[in-house]
Design a protein around this motif. Structure first.
Motif, mmCIF file in Angstrom:
data_model
loop_
_atom_site.group_PDB
_atom_site.id
_atom_site.type_symbol
_atom_site.label_atom_id
_atom_site.label_comp_id
_atom_site.label_asym_id
_atom_site.label_seq_id
_atom_site.Cartn_x
_atom_site.Cartn_y
_atom_site.Cartn_z
ATOM 1 N N ASP A 76 0.833 -1.203 0.000
ATOM 2 C CA ASP A 76 0.000 0.000 0.000
ATOM 3 C C ASP A 76 0.867 1.252 0.000
ATOM 4 O OD1 ASP A 76 -2.608 1.404 0.344
ATOM 5 O OD2 ASP A 76 -1.740 1.944 2.277
ATOM 6 N N ARG A 77 1.926 1.262 0.781
ATOM 7 C CA ARG A 77 2.829 2.413 0.816
ATOM 8 C C ARG A 77 3.532 2.610 -0.524
ATOM 9 N NH1 ARG A 77 3.622 0.799 6.360
ATOM 10 N NH2 ARG A 77 5.190 -0.727 5.748
ATOM 11 N N LEU A 78 3.767 1.503 -1.242
ATOM 12 C CA LEU A 78 4.439 1.576 -2.538
ATOM 13 C C LEU A 78 3.476 1.903 -3.680
ATOM 14 C CD1 LEU A 78 6.777 -1.530 -2.133
ATOM 15 C CD2 LEU A 78 7.501 0.872 -2.230
ATOM 16 N N GLY A 79 2.181 1.992 -3.378
ATOM 17 C CA GLY A 79 1.197 2.315 -4.411
ATOM 18 C C GLY A 79 0.899 1.170 -5.352
ATOM 19 N N ILE A 80 1.073 -0.066 -4.894
ATOM 20 C CA ILE A 80 0.816 -1.245 -5.720
ATOM 21 C C ILE A 80 -0.656 -1.655 -5.571
ATOM 22 C CG2 ILE A 80 1.435 -3.660 -6.113
ATOM 23 C CD1 ILE A 80 3.632 -1.704 -6.839
#
Length: 410
Positions: A76-80
């Protein structure tokens, strides 16, 4: 051990406490459940309601539950694109005090479908190709972020319709690992697993009569490998272009856009044999370009216009002597962007006579000029300056455009 709820949002524990954690998930009463289609899983999975939210509850051992929860938070933090982790519940016991397995809770992805639900009516081959495209894009994005999935399959993916295509979301991260960067061997292992898993899942559908007769399970399993390799090559290769031929760079950006990616950063290094151009690809959210262009320049445009103007702005910025990303002594992007508006965008638009513009706004005029510039540069095999482009556009293109828009005589 007492019941514990580790949640990402402090409001969730109070809502989750209302659920019957003293019962094995298979025994939960219907009043708590939401009848949504479920995919195949090695664990018991149920959809339930917690307040106003629909959640997916998966029963598994404590250690893998906590590990998958943290991996999903990392993604989620990586925008995946992956399901949104909400909580892990541990310390469960039944009415007799016997221990029950922990559960991982994720938010239900609205509008999504497991692949088996999509095959309740036989999918056409064209739709199958779009599913393979979506899954290949997801796998490439994971690998670019350093995530080795370890079990890429249709069963571990949710699909959501996206403007005529499909978007794929990771559901099961239990077997995954996050690294600073993946080796070629790690990527190829993931890809080979995907090929085998997908072919096996489609063979199972074929045996049940749910597969279109023209769909070959083995060919479709192999197709994701070809799609993945093409995407990976386009996104990661370093290109060397002849000095000054920036229409070649624009051609590369167009290909990335067509693949569903955008250029988050572009670096140009000047050398004697040409300009070495390095791209950092990134998939962005809808409306991202509008917001970014408005923030940088104050121009309020439509999304596709913003995308094109930002590409031109990025190419122009890379040619400026004081453009130095990450260097505190270099000009800030906002300063360069306003210089581009003042020195490039506005003079170019003003060069088109107002009486010839019709109903086109400035952003659309500039977009049209960029399209014409690309066409002229491709035909000439060298970069054409904007002054020449404007002159040719006003003389040869606008008259035909206006004529086609005028109503026919009675």
């Amino acid at each position: 051990m007492a019941l514990q709820i580790n949640a990402t949002n402090p409001e969730h524990p109070a809502l989750l406490l209302e659920l019957p954690w003293h019962l094995p998930l298979e025994q939960w009463p219907e009043e708590y459940l939401v009848p949504l289609p479920r995919g195949i899983s090695r664990h018991v999975v149920r959809y339930a309601r917690a307040g106003d939210e629909v959640i997916a509850v998966k029963e598994l051992a404590q250690r893998p539950a906590l590990r998958e929860y943290e991996l999903l938070r990392d993604l989620d933090r990586l925008g995946i694109p992956a399901v949104d982790p909400l909580a892990v519940v541990t310390g469960r016991t039944d009415a007799a005090g016997e221990p029950l397995e922990s559960v991982l809770i994720t938010r239900h992805l609205g509008g999504s479908m497991p692949y088996r639900s999509m095959f309740e009516t036989t999918l056409r081959p064209a739709t199958m190709h779009r599913l393979m495209d979506a899954l290949a894009v997801l796998l490439v994005r994971l690998h670019l972020a350093g995530f080795a999935w370890g079990d890429c399959s249709l069963s571990n993916t949710l699909f959501r319709r996206d403007a005529g295509a499909y978007a794929a979301y990771l559901v099961d991260a239990e077997t995954g690992d996050l690294h600073p960067e993946l080796t070629r061997g790690q990527r190829e292992y993931d890809l080979d697993l995907a090929r085998v898993n997908i072919s096996g899942e489609l063979l199972d559908l074929e045996a049940s009569g749910a597969l279109h007769p023209s769909v070959d399970p083995i060919d479709f399993g192999t197709e994701i490998c070809a799609r993945y390799q093409g995407l990976w090559e386009e996104l990661t290769r370093t290109s060397v272009y002849p000095a000054g031929k920036y229409h070649y760079i624009e051609r590369r950006i167009r290909r990335l856009n067509e693949l569903g990616f955008d250029v988050a950063e572009m670096q140009i290094e000047h050398a004697s044999n040409g300009d070495t151009v390095t791209f950092v690809p990134k998939v962005v959210d809808a409306g991202h370009h509008q917001r970014q262009l408005l923030r940088l320049t104050g121009l309020d445009t439509e999304e596709n216009q913003a995308r094109r103007l930002l590409n031109d702005l990025e190419s122009w910025m890379a040619t400026q002597d004081d453009y130095a990303p990450g260097d505190p002594l270099g000009a800030r992007p906002e300063v360069l962007a306003h210089r581009w508006v003042r020195e490039v965008f506005r003079p170019t638009v003003r060069a088109v006579p107002p009486e010839l513009r019709g109903g086109m706004d400035p952003a659309e005029i500039y977009h049209e000029l960029l399209e014409h510039r690309w066409y002229l540069s491709e035909r000439a095999q060298h970069d054409i300056g904007l002054d020449t482009v404007v002159e040719d556009y006003v003389r040869n293109i606008l008259p035909r455009t206006r004529q086609s828009l005028e109503p026919a005589a009675d």
